[in-house]
Design a protein around this motif. Structure first.
Motif, PDB file in Angstrom:
ATOM      1  N   ALA A  13      37.126  35.594  45.056  1.00 14.73           N
ATOM      2  CA  ALA A  13      37.816  35.391  43.779  1.00 14.73           C
ATOM      3  C   ALA A  13      38.424  36.699  43.279  1.00 14.73           C
ATOM      4  CB  ALA A  13      36.846  34.811  42.749  1.00 14.73           C
ATOM      5  N   LEU A  37      35.689  39.446  35.844  1.00 14.12           N
ATOM      6  CA  LEU A  37      35.625  38.234  36.664  1.00 14.12           C
ATOM      7  C   LEU A  37      34.306  38.166  37.421  1.00 14.12           C
ATOM      8  CD1 LEU A  37      36.795  35.687  37.978  1.00 14.12           C
ATOM      9  CD2 LEU A  37      37.829  37.197  39.691  1.00 14.12           C
ATOM     10  N   LEU A  41      31.833  35.027  36.896  1.00 10.34           N
ATOM     11  CA  LEU A  41      31.627  34.153  38.045  1.00 10.34           C
ATOM     12  C   LEU A  41      30.178  34.218  38.534  1.00 10.34           C
ATOM     13  CD1 LEU A  41      33.148  32.138  39.765  1.00 10.34           C
ATOM     14  CD2 LEU A  41      33.898  34.019  41.214  1.00 10.34           C
ATOM     15  N   THR A  58      38.094  28.982  38.856  1.00 11.65           N
ATOM     16  CA  THR A  58      38.672  30.134  38.157  1.00 11.65           C
ATOM     17  C   THR A  58      40.149  29.882  37.936  1.00 11.65           C
ATOM     18  OG1 THR A  58      39.046  31.257  40.282  1.00 11.65           O
ATOM     19  CG2 THR A  58      37.043  31.836  39.078  1.00 11.65           C
ATOM     20  N   ARG A  59      40.620  30.394  36.804  1.00  7.01           N
ATOM     21  CA  ARG A  59      42.040  30.337  36.484  1.00  7.01           C
ATOM     22  C   ARG A  59      42.436  31.687  35.897  1.00  7.01           C
ATOM     23  NH1 ARG A  59      42.392  24.502  33.331  1.00  7.01           N
ATOM     24  NH2 ARG A  59      41.366  23.312  34.986  1.00  7.01           N
ATOM     25  N   ILE A  69      41.418  35.421  31.943  1.00  8.72           N
ATOM     26  CA  ILE A  69      40.556  35.013  33.041  1.00  8.72           C
ATOM     27  C   ILE A  69      39.687  33.881  32.522  1.00  8.72           C
ATOM     28  CG2 ILE A  69      38.672  35.730  34.560  1.00  8.72           C
ATOM     29  CD1 ILE A  69      39.773  38.644  34.185  1.00  8.72           C
ATOM     30  N   GLU A  70      39.656  32.768  33.240  1.00 10.39           N
ATOM     31  CA  GLU A  70      38.820  31.640  32.854  1.00 10.39           C
ATOM     32  C   GLU A  70      37.905  31.279  34.015  1.00 10.39           C
ATOM     33  OE1 GLU A  70      41.233  28.303  31.726  1.00 10.39           O
ATOM     34  OE2 GLU A  70      42.179  29.392  30.062  1.00 10.39           O
ATOM     35  N   VAL A  71      36.657  30.959  33.686  1.00 10.77           N
ATOM     36  CA  VAL A  71      35.702  30.454  34.663  1.00 10.77           C
ATOM     37  C   VAL A  71      35.164  29.138  34.106  1.00 10.77           C
ATOM     38  CG1 VAL A  71      33.525  30.855  35.877  1.00 10.77           C
ATOM     39  CG2 VAL A  71      35.110  32.757  35.501  1.00 10.77           C
ATOM     40  N   TRP A 117      36.012  32.345  28.914  1.00 13.31           N
ATOM     41  CA  TRP A 117      37.273  33.045  29.105  1.00 13.31           C
ATOM     42  C   TRP A 117      37.190  34.466  28.569  1.00 13.31           C
ATOM     43  CZ3 TRP A 117      39.303  34.925  24.624  1.00 13.31           C
ATOM     44  CH2 TRP A 117      38.871  34.324  23.444  1.00 13.31           C
TER      45      TRP A 117
END
Length: 125
Positions: A13, A37, A41, A58-59, A69-71, A117
């Motif tokens: 990732a 991240l 994560l 993840t985005r 950053i999104e998880v 996020w």
């Protein structure tokens, strides 16, 4: 991207995030962004105890002069910042996220679970 809870997925990732940051001209954020991240994560992998087949997602997306950053995970357990004792080995991940980001939080997502996020900006700090 979707990931299993296996620890090796964290480095995969991070590579995806580095590629995205390079494409957006945001490599100045690389060091802090990959650490954030990694923490988010890793937390999802360790604490989101969900049934098999429920991957972590993840985005990443550019926001102004920064990145979001999104998880996403299927667990309803919300992240909680701890204040560990000096000699504890863990529990500092969200403290690092808070220190390295302009803002972070969590919320609902489409489907079961939550999204955590964080946003980092190149012009900050």
């Amino acid at each position: 991207m979707r990931w299993s809870r296996h620890p090796r997925c964290v480095s995969l990732a991070r590579a995806e995030l580095r590629t995205a940051l390079a494409g957006w001209g945001l490599l100045v954020l690389e060091e802090a962004a990959v650490l954030v991240l990694s923490e988010l994560l890793t937390n999802a992998g360790q604490h989101a105890r969900v049934s098999p087949g429920r991957e972590i997602e993840t985005r990443f997306r550019p926001v102004g002069d920064g990145v979001r950053i999104e998880v996403h995970d299927a667990s309803t357990v919300l992240p909680e910042e701890r204040r560990p004792e000096y000699d504890e080995c863990g529990g500092r991940g969200l403290i690092l996220v808070d220190a390295l980001t302009d803002c972070w939080g969590y919320g609902e997502r489409s489907g079961p679970g939550k999204m955590v996020w964080a946003e980092l900006r190149a012009g900050s700090g």
